[in-house]
Design a protein around this motif. Structure first.
Motif, short mmCIF file in Angstrom:
data_model
loop_
_atom_site.label_atom_id
_atom_site.label_comp_id
_atom_site.label_asym_id
_atom_site.label_seq_id
_atom_site.Cartn_x
_atom_site.Cartn_y
_atom_site.Cartn_z
N SER A 109 -33.93 -21.08 49.37
CA SER A 109 -32.62 -20.92 48.74
C SER A 109 -32.65 -19.79 47.71
O SER A 109 -31.75 -18.94 47.68
CB SER A 109 -32.21 -22.23 48.06
N VAL A 112 -32.78 -16.44 49.53
CA VAL A 112 -31.50 -16.03 50.14
C VAL A 112 -30.64 -15.32 49.11
O VAL A 112 -30.03 -14.28 49.40
CB VAL A 112 -30.75 -17.25 50.73
N TRP A 113 -30.59 -15.85 47.90
CA TRP A 113 -29.68 -15.31 46.88
C TRP A 113 -30.33 -14.26 45.98
O TRP A 113 -29.67 -13.68 45.13
CB TRP A 113 -29.11 -16.46 46.05
N SER A 135 -28.94 -17.16 56.89
CA SER A 135 -28.52 -16.80 55.54
C SER A 135 -27.02 -17.03 55.41
O SER A 135 -26.23 -16.39 56.09
CB SER A 135 -28.84 -15.34 55.26
N LYS A 137 -25.40 -16.26 52.78
CA LYS A 137 -24.95 -15.05 52.08
C LYS A 137 -24.54 -13.96 53.08
O LYS A 137 -23.50 -13.33 52.92
CB LYS A 137 -26.10 -14.54 51.19
N GLU A 138 -25.35 -13.76 54.13
CA GLU A 138 -25.07 -12.73 55.13
C GLU A 138 -24.28 -13.26 56.32
O GLU A 138 -23.71 -12.49 57.08
CB GLU A 138 -26.38 -12.11 55.63
N THR A 156 -33.93 -10.62 53.58
CA THR A 156 -33.31 -9.30 53.63
C THR A 156 -33.66 -8.66 54.96
O THR A 156 -34.49 -9.17 55.71
CB THR A 156 -33.78 -8.42 52.46
#
Length: 194
Positions: A109, A112-113, A135, A137-138, A156
């Motif tokens: 977690s 991810v951020w 993810s 986020k993505e 990433t």
């Protein structure tokens, strides 16, 4: 024994759903389930075409089945794993009682951020792809990168060197002649891979 074969399969009442509106509770469960499935599908944009998308679709079903029930320890771990499959690692960490998994979910977690420019300063050669994770986020499957020196994690895009190495390994595997014994494959690999 014949009387058992005639007896219909009984679903526990708290799991029953029905399209019959006269059974109000079962019909409400059906509507809630459909609504929840739709919300999750929109959030994660799942089409269920690839194996990973099908895995996330199954995680939806698991979450929907278990989320409002009194759960055993094993079922809690299943629910946590389903949330992790969807990239909801914070929720998975809260649900899981397994200390190792809880710390793993928390680490992923954070990864991810974590902003891409704030992680490990070691050279690319010291970084590797630990696994692929979803993810939030993505909104897609991303590599979980780890540093071999400081053990820092980040989700990433892979650096070019890692992508090239991964493509090279995949090409080698595709080109290994089929039907070789382990020793023959080893010799072939030693002769052909530089």
């Amino acid at each position: 024994m014949p009387e058992l074969e005639d007896e219909p399969y009984k679903i526990p009442e708290n799991f029953r759903v029905s399209v019959n509106k006269t059974d109000a509770k079962a019909f409400r469960r059906l509507l809630d389930s459909d609504e929840f499935q739709q919300q999750l599908a929109e959030k994660f944009q799942i089409k269920a075409e690839t194996p990973k998308e099908r895995e996330r679709r199954r995680a939806f079903i698991t979450i929907n089945t278990l989320r409002q029930q009194k759960l055993s320890a094993d079922q809690k771990e299943q629910l946590a794993e389903a949330y992790a499959t969807l990239g909801e690692y914070e929720i998975a960490a809260k649900i899981s009682k397994n200390k190792d998994r809880k710390s793993e979910y928390n680490a992923i977690s954070k990864a991810v951020w974590l902003p891409d420019d704030e992680w490990c300063e070691h050279i690319e050669a010291k970084k590797y792809i630990k696994e692929y994770v979803f993810s939030v986020k993505e909104g897609k499957e991303m590599p979980l990168l780890a540093c071999a020196v400081c053990r820092t994690l980040n989700v990433t895009d892979s650096p070019e060197s890692l992508k090239n190495a991964q493509n090279k390994r995949a090409a080698i595997v595709r080109n290994i002649p089929k039907g070789l014994s382990i020793d023959e494959a080893k010799r072939w690999h030693q002769q052909n891979v530089k």
